[in-house]
Design an enzyme around this catalytic site. Structure first.
Site, short mmCIF file in Angstrom:
data_model
loop_
_atom_site.label_atom_id
_atom_site.label_comp_id
_atom_site.label_asym_id
_atom_site.label_seq_id
_atom_site.Cartn_x
_atom_site.Cartn_y
_atom_site.Cartn_z
N ASP A 1 10.25 -5.37 -8.91
CA ASP A 1 9.02 -4.65 -8.54
C ASP A 1 9.35 -3.49 -7.62
O ASP A 1 8.80 -2.39 -7.75
CB ASP A 1 8.03 -5.58 -7.82
CG ASP A 1 7.54 -6.74 -8.67
OD1 ASP A 1 7.58 -6.62 -9.91
OD2 ASP A 1 7.11 -7.75 -8.09
N HIS B 1 6.51 -13.35 -4.11
CA HIS B 1 6.85 -11.96 -3.78
C HIS B 1 5.59 -11.08 -3.74
O HIS B 1 5.64 -9.90 -4.02
CB HIS B 1 7.88 -11.42 -4.78
CG HIS B 1 7.40 -11.40 -6.20
ND1 HIS B 1 7.16 -12.54 -6.93
CD2 HIS B 1 7.12 -10.36 -7.02
CE1 HIS B 1 6.74 -12.20 -8.13
NE2 HIS B 1 6.70 -10.89 -8.21
N GLY C 1 11.24 -9.62 -11.05
CA GLY C 1 10.33 -9.28 -9.95
C GLY C 1 10.71 -9.88 -8.61
O GLY C 1 10.87 -9.16 -7.62
N ASP D 1 -1.27 -12.39 -12.55
CA ASP D 1 -1.94 -13.68 -12.58
C ASP D 1 -2.67 -13.84 -11.26
O ASP D 1 -2.06 -14.18 -10.25
CB ASP D 1 -0.92 -14.80 -12.78
CG ASP D 1 -1.55 -16.18 -12.75
OD1 ASP D 1 -2.80 -16.27 -12.69
OD2 ASP D 1 -0.80 -17.17 -12.80
N ARG E 1 0.08 -0.26 -4.20
CA ARG E 1 -0.18 0.81 -3.23
C ARG E 1 0.52 2.09 -3.64
O ARG E 1 -0.05 3.19 -3.59
CB ARG E 1 0.27 0.38 -1.83
CG ARG E 1 -0.08 1.39 -0.74
CD ARG E 1 0.41 0.96 0.64
NE ARG E 1 1.83 1.13 0.81
CZ ARG E 1 2.46 2.31 0.99
NH1 ARG E 1 1.76 3.42 1.00
NH2 ARG E 1 3.75 2.37 1.16
N ASP F 1 5.65 -7.56 -2.33
CA ASP F 1 6.23 -6.56 -3.23
C ASP F 1 5.21 -6.07 -4.24
O ASP F 1 5.15 -4.89 -4.57
CB ASP F 1 7.44 -7.14 -3.98
CG ASP F 1 8.56 -7.57 -3.06
OD1 ASP F 1 8.64 -7.04 -1.94
OD2 ASP F 1 9.36 -8.43 -3.48
N HIS G 1 3.42 -11.39 -14.67
CA HIS G 1 3.69 -12.68 -14.02
C HIS G 1 3.91 -13.72 -15.11
O HIS G 1 3.52 -13.53 -16.27
CB HIS G 1 2.52 -13.07 -13.12
CG HIS G 1 2.47 -12.28 -11.85
ND1 HIS G 1 1.29 -11.97 -11.22
CD2 HIS G 1 3.46 -11.75 -11.09
CE1 HIS G 1 1.56 -11.28 -10.11
NE2 HIS G 1 2.87 -11.14 -10.03
#
Length: 142
Positions: A60, A87, A55, A80, A96, A90, A8
């Site tokens: 991502d 996003h 991203g 962060d 996950r 995402d 980030h």
């Protein structure tokens, strides 16, 4: 090994410092990154990095697709936690996917250092058993 580097905005300098410190280890592997992060890390370190979109523009998700296709072996993602990300869904999906496909994921400097030392020791060789795919060099944005 295929290693994704993501950070980030407020963590990009931390990732640059990390990659400078461990350049000798990272340069032995194929590195991938989201757009701006990849540019900044490559510029600061001279490392060869395949860049996906930034991203928020889908980078991502591109890395997530590599994970789902068993073409990513490790993700170093300096998040962060104190700043809302537009996003965030995402980001959650990427985390996950790392869990679903058992891809080692570091979201902070401490965990990243443990993973990088394990990589150097050869602790990640188990990934070669499940990793039979490479990322097409023409995939994504250069």
């Amino acid at each position: 090994m295929n290693i994704a580097l993501i950070a980030h905005d407020k963590k990009k300098n931390d990732l640059i410092q990390f990659t400078l410190a461990y350049k000798g280890i990272l340069e032995k592997h194929k590195l991938y990154a989201t757009g701006t992060t990849g540019f900044k890390v490559s510029e600061a370190t001279g490392l060869n990095i395949h860049r996906f979109q930034s991203g928020p523009l889908g980078g991502d998700q591109e890395i997530g697709a590599c994970i789902a296709n068993n073409a990513m072996d490790m993700v170093i993602f300096f998040r962060d936690p104190l700043t809302a990300q537009p996003h965030e869904p995402d980001v959650t999906a990427l985390i996950r996917l790392c869990d679903v496909y058992a891809v080692p994921l570091a979201t902070n400097m401490g965990t990243a250092e443990i993973l990088i030392h394990g990589l150097e020791r050869g602790d990640m060789t188990w990934r070669s058993i499940v990793n039979d795919k490479e990322i097409d060099d023409d995939y994504g944005k250069e």
